[in-house]
Design a protein around this motif. Sequence first.
Motif, PDB file in Angstrom:
ATOM      1  N   GLY A  59      86.704   8.276  56.859  1.00 18.70           N
ATOM      2  CA  GLY A  59      86.643   8.481  55.356  1.00 18.70           C
ATOM      3  C   GLY A  59      86.162   7.169  54.853  1.00 18.70           C
ATOM      4  O   GLY A  59      86.005   7.303  53.422  1.00 18.70           O
ATOM      5  N   GLN A  60      85.612   6.178  55.211  1.00 20.55           N
ATOM      6  CA  GLN A  60      85.059   4.989  54.752  1.00 20.55           C
ATOM      7  C   GLN A  60      83.856   5.217  53.928  1.00 20.55           C
ATOM      8  O   GLN A  60      83.575   4.845  52.766  1.00 20.55           O
ATOM      9  N   GLU A  61      83.157   6.115  54.530  1.00 23.41           N
ATOM     10  CA  GLU A  61      81.655   6.358  53.861  1.00 23.41           C
ATOM     11  C   GLU A  61      81.894   7.221  52.655  1.00 23.41           C
ATOM     12  O   GLU A  61      81.354   6.940  51.669  1.00 23.41           O
ATOM     13  N   ALA A  62      82.772   8.486  52.622  1.00 17.84           N
ATOM     14  CA  ALA A  62      83.104   8.999  51.294  1.00 17.84           C
ATOM     15  C   ALA A  62      83.861   8.205  50.185  1.00 17.84           C
ATOM     16  O   ALA A  62      83.231   8.100  49.211  1.00 17.84           O
ATOM     17  N   LEU A  63      84.642   7.398  50.604  1.00 25.17           N
ATOM     18  CA  LEU A  63      85.235   6.630  49.684  1.00 25.17           C
ATOM     19  C   LEU A  63      84.365   5.466  49.136  1.00 25.17           C
ATOM     20  O   LEU A  63      84.216   5.117  47.954  1.00 25.17           O
ATOM     21  N   SER A  64      83.426   4.956  49.940  1.00 22.89           N
ATOM     22  CA  SER A  64      82.400   4.034  49.440  1.00 22.89           C
ATOM     23  C   SER A  64      81.553   4.629  48.644  1.00 22.89           C
ATOM     24  O   SER A  64      81.081   4.042  47.461  1.00 22.89           O
ATOM     25  N   ALA A  65      81.098   5.983  48.728  1.00 22.18           N
ATOM     26  CA  ALA A  65      80.159   6.594  47.865  1.00 22.18           C
ATOM     27  C   ALA A  65      80.995   6.892  46.403  1.00 22.18           C
ATOM     28  O   ALA A  65      80.352   6.598  45.472  1.00 22.18           O
ATOM     29  N   ALA A  66      82.098   7.222  46.712  1.00 19.71           N
ATOM     30  CA  ALA A  66      83.174   7.570  45.435  1.00 19.71           C
ATOM     31  C   ALA A  66      83.132   6.118  44.575  1.00 19.71           C
ATOM     32  O   ALA A  66      82.955   6.171  43.296  1.00 19.71           O
ATOM     33  N   ALA A  73      75.003  17.939  30.841  1.00 22.90           N
ATOM     34  CA  ALA A  73      74.580  19.710  30.308  1.00 22.90           C
ATOM     35  C   ALA A  73      75.700  20.355  30.873  1.00 22.90           C
ATOM     36  O   ALA A  73      75.436  21.849  30.852  1.00 22.90           O
ATOM     37  N   GLY A  74      76.521  20.089  31.776  1.00 27.13           N
ATOM     38  CA  GLY A  74      77.396  20.897  32.565  1.00 27.13           C
ATOM     39  C   GLY A  74      77.434  21.142  33.817  1.00 27.13           C
ATOM     40  O   GLY A  74      77.927  22.037  34.365  1.00 27.13           O
ATOM     41  N   GLY A  75      76.125  20.738  34.290  1.00 28.64           N
ATOM     42  CA  GLY A  75      75.843  20.930  35.708  1.00 28.64           C
ATOM     43  C   GLY A  75      76.528  20.268  36.895  1.00 28.64           C
ATOM     44  O   GLY A  75      77.572  19.519  36.418  1.00 28.64           O
ATOM     45  N   GLN A  76      76.136  20.313  38.109  1.00 31.19           N
ATOM     46  CA  GLN A  76      76.826  19.724  39.332  1.00 31.19           C
ATOM     47  C   GLN A  76      76.064  18.700  39.865  1.00 31.19           C
ATOM     48  O   GLN A  76      74.863  18.783  40.054  1.00 31.19           O
ATOM     49  N   MET A  77      76.947  18.065  40.619  1.00 35.72           N
ATOM     50  CA  MET A  77      76.300  16.830  41.731  1.00 35.72           C
ATOM     51  C   MET A  77      77.175  16.988  42.757  1.00 35.72           C
ATOM     52  O   MET A  77      78.343  16.874  42.733  1.00 35.72           O
ATOM     53  N   ARG A  78      76.530  17.604  43.915  1.00 32.72           N
ATOM     54  CA  ARG A  78      77.488  17.482  45.197  1.00 32.72           C
ATOM     55  C   ARG A  78      76.659  16.460  46.232  1.00 32.72           C
ATOM     56  O   ARG A  78      75.686  16.363  46.575  1.00 32.72           O
ATOM     57  N   ILE A  79      77.724  15.759  47.120  1.00 36.09           N
ATOM     58  CA  ILE A  79      77.321  14.958  48.273  1.00 36.09           C
ATOM     59  C   ILE A  79      78.081  15.169  49.186  1.00 36.09           C
ATOM     60  O   ILE A  79      79.090  15.617  49.346  1.00 36.09           O
ATOM     61  N   TRP A  80      77.685  15.017  50.285  1.00 29.15           N
ATOM     62  CA  TRP A  80      78.060  15.504  51.832  1.00 29.15           C
ATOM     63  C   TRP A  80      78.315  14.342  52.717  1.00 29.15           C
ATOM     64  O   TRP A  80      77.016  13.800  53.047  1.00 29.15           O
ATOM     65  N   SER A  81      79.292  13.917  53.136  1.00 34.09           N
ATOM     66  CA  SER A  81      79.487  12.816  54.226  1.00 34.09           C
ATOM     67  C   SER A  81      79.672  13.571  55.480  1.00 34.09           C
ATOM     68  O   SER A  81      80.737  14.013  55.844  1.00 34.09           O
ATOM     69  N   ALA A  82      78.635  13.960  56.281  1.00 32.25           N
ATOM     70  CA  ALA A  82      78.826  14.584  57.459  1.00 32.25           C
ATOM     71  C   ALA A  82      78.892  13.657  58.634  1.00 32.25           C
ATOM     72  O   ALA A  82      78.157  12.677  58.906  1.00 32.25           O
ATOM     73  N   GLY A  83      80.035  13.966  59.289  1.00 31.55           N
ATOM     74  CA  GLY A  83      80.538  13.106  60.299  1.00 31.55           C
ATOM     75  C   GLY A  83      81.288  11.719  59.597  1.00 31.55           C
ATOM     76  O   GLY A  83      80.997  10.751  59.897  1.00 31.55           O
ATOM     77  N   CYS A  84      82.340  11.983  58.832  1.00 25.45           N
ATOM     78  CA  CYS A  84      83.008  11.076  57.935  1.00 25.45           C
ATOM     79  C   CYS A  84      83.823  10.159  58.582  1.00 25.45           C
ATOM     80  O   CYS A  84      84.400   9.211  58.069  1.00 25.45           O
ATOM     81  N   SER A  85      84.037  10.266  59.985  1.00 20.82           N
ATOM     82  CA  SER A  85      85.259   9.406  60.533  1.00 20.82           C
ATOM     83  C   SER A  85      86.393   9.013  59.862  1.00 20.82           C
ATOM     84  O   SER A  85      86.813  10.313  59.310  1.00 20.82           O
ATOM     85  N   SER A 120      90.675  12.109  44.419  1.00 23.87           N
ATOM     86  CA  SER A 120      90.373  13.537  43.816  1.00 23.87           C
ATOM     87  C   SER A 120      89.062  13.898  43.833  1.00 23.87           C
ATOM     88  O   SER A 120      88.598  15.097  43.527  1.00 23.87           O
ATOM     89  N   MET A 121      87.913  12.909  43.915  1.00 25.47           N
ATOM     90  CA  MET A 121      86.625  13.512  43.963  1.00 25.47           C
ATOM     91  C   MET A 121      86.056  14.055  45.496  1.00 25.47           C
ATOM     92  O   MET A 121      85.073  14.445  45.367  1.00 25.47           O
ATOM     93  N   ILE A 122      86.960  13.671  46.216  1.00 29.28           N
ATOM     94  CA  ILE A 122      86.728  13.872  47.664  1.00 29.28           C
ATOM     95  C   ILE A 122      87.453  15.151  48.415  1.00 29.28           C
ATOM     96  O   ILE A 122      88.908  15.214  48.212  1.00 29.28           O
TER      97      ILE A 122
END
Length: 283
Positions: A122-129, A108-120, A201-203
């Motif tokens: 970058g593996q965690e953020a890429l795993s999420a993507a 419907a045009g809304g957003q979803m935001r995810i935060w990798s706090a203490g990402c080291s 591009s997602m991160i």
Amino acid sequence: MSSRRQEIASLDAASFRAIAALAYRESGLTLIEEKTPMIQSRLRHRLRDLGLVDFPSYCALIESDQGLDERQHLISALTTNVSHFFREDHHFETLKSELDRCLPKLRAGGQMRIWSAGCSNGQEALSAAITLMEHLPGIADLDVRILATDIDPKVVRFAREGVYPQRLLGGVPAGLIDKYFQQVEAVTDEPHFCAHQRLRSMIRINELNLLAPWPMKKRFEVIFCRNVVIYFDIATQETLWPKFHAALAPEGVLFLGHSERISDPARFGFICTGPTTYRPDTR
């Protein structure tokens, strides 16, 4: 031959206390005396680079106005930046469920935001993507973004480059390496792989000290803060739980590391809904 190493004196008790106090003040990092050999080992290369021969001289530097940049090197040296792709995979299974929950809003045009706090690195953020793309191939058409932050500028630079030696790709199935990474020319014999642009591009990756003010205004549906607070004492942890609660969307989820717990979730407005998984208590 080894005289250069012997020129640097051992870490004395007074210098340990000064370094521990500064690390705690700057980053919330709690250092104990039993870790003195590790701290000495990690910091000796800093003394060599600076041409210093003892730890009192190093402490004088980091406590001075001229030592501001060196404080960052200190925190970087003392922080254990170890991460793996898809570590604690049950959290990524929950992440899929969160995407399903948010899907009507997203369409419907809304957003979803995810935060990798203490990402080291970058593996965690890429795993999420990767998890999100595998679960919903059309996710690029929706407003889903991942913020990755870390206190260490060196690992932030590494994560932004998105290039990993083969040994750091452990945990990524071969099929996903072929799908989401491209081998690049390396300066060593070990193969290196760069994450595809559609993942990156997602991160968004930024420096952030969790003890400093948080500039983010929007709430997150998912927060990963894993293997970070284990380095903080209870008092510091208890300053963070209300901040994470305020940063979460009402139905959001907070993931901690396997050795971490919120000792009294109700006190901070959370309920535990799974292994190291917490949600705001909306009852």
